[in-house]
Design a protein around this motif. Sequence first.
Motif, PDB file in Angstrom:
ATOM      1  N   UNK A  33       0.841  -1.189   0.000  1.00 38.58           N
ATOM      2  CA  UNK A  33       0.000   0.000   0.000  1.00 38.58           C
ATOM      3  C   UNK A  33       0.879   1.243   0.000  1.00 38.58           C
TER       4      UNK A  33
ATOM      5  N   UNK B 205       0.658   5.374   1.197  1.00 44.84           N
ATOM      6  CA  UNK B 205      -0.096   6.351   1.978  1.00 44.84           C
ATOM      7  C   UNK B 205       0.575   7.706   1.880  1.00 44.84           C
TER       8      UNK B 205
ATOM      9  N   UNK C 172       3.634   0.688   2.781  1.00 42.15           N
ATOM     10  CA  UNK C 172       3.405  -0.383   3.751  1.00 42.15           C
ATOM     11  C   UNK C 172       3.276  -1.718   3.034  1.00 42.15           C
TER      12      UNK C 172
ATOM     13  N   UNK D 123       0.379  -5.442   9.373  1.00 45.44           N
ATOM     14  CA  UNK D 123       1.156  -4.460   8.636  1.00 45.44           C
ATOM     15  C   UNK D 123       2.576  -4.343   9.161  1.00 45.44           C
ATOM     16  N   UNK D 124       3.476  -4.024   8.260  1.00 46.56           N
ATOM     17  CA  UNK D 124       4.782  -3.567   8.667  1.00 46.56           C
ATOM     18  C   UNK D 124       4.691  -2.117   9.141  1.00 46.56           C
ATOM     19  N   UNK D 125       5.783  -1.605   9.673  1.00 42.16           N
ATOM     20  CA  UNK D 125       5.784  -0.250  10.247  1.00 42.16           C
ATOM     21  C   UNK D 125       5.797   0.829   9.176  1.00 42.16           C
TER      22      UNK D 125
END
Lengths: 111, 113
Positions: free
Chosen positions: A35, A37, A88, A101-103
């Motif tokens: 993703x 953002x 992400x 999710x990863x950070x």
Amino acid sequence: ELKVEQNPLFLSMQEGKNYTIYCNYSTTSDRLYWYRQDPGKSLESLFVLLSNGAVKQEGRLMASLDTKARLSTLHITAAVHDLSATYFCAGRSGGYNKLIFGAGTRLAVHP
Amino acid sequence: NAGVTQTPKFQVLKTGQSMTLQCAQDMNHEYMSWYRQDPGMGLRLIHYSVGAGITDQGEVPNGYNVSRSTTEDFPLRLLSAAPSQTSVYFCASRRAEAGNTIYFGEGSWLTVV
């Protein structure tokens, strides 16, 4: 329990350069999501990778999945400023879409 | 096609107050979920639903309730707001078929003072 780690967490790139973001996950995940953002915005779906060896490309971004290594990569080719955002990756834990999710990787592309 | 719609976009609550974040989707998606995003972190799953009348807990369900009386709506209730619930909340939905894209709402910024 699925854990997802991304690196690097911060990435400053020059325009025109190539770079790769790495996403490692700890246990089996039958799919891997990427993703984007933008600040103050929602998440935009980039890729859904469903099988080992899957490779998807959209513009300057290419994502791949190696389920044996539990590794997905997001490769950026000839970066441009418009790619500046946070990226992400997320794995799926169990059924449904319980995404872990990863950070996130904060990418800044500069001249 | 409105997609996933969240309201309100911004809200300030006092500690101990209750409120409901609304989420509606017009895509006839079976699966809906709520996530929270804290600064510098990825999203964490609060609750999810695989269809009307069916809900389950995610990673961080404490302090939140959900219900799914219709396919379209999936409200998230904060029972007694705490400062630790200050976060950005995202609602998401997708079709049940494998590989379908997950669509996220625009987010709800919640501050608990």
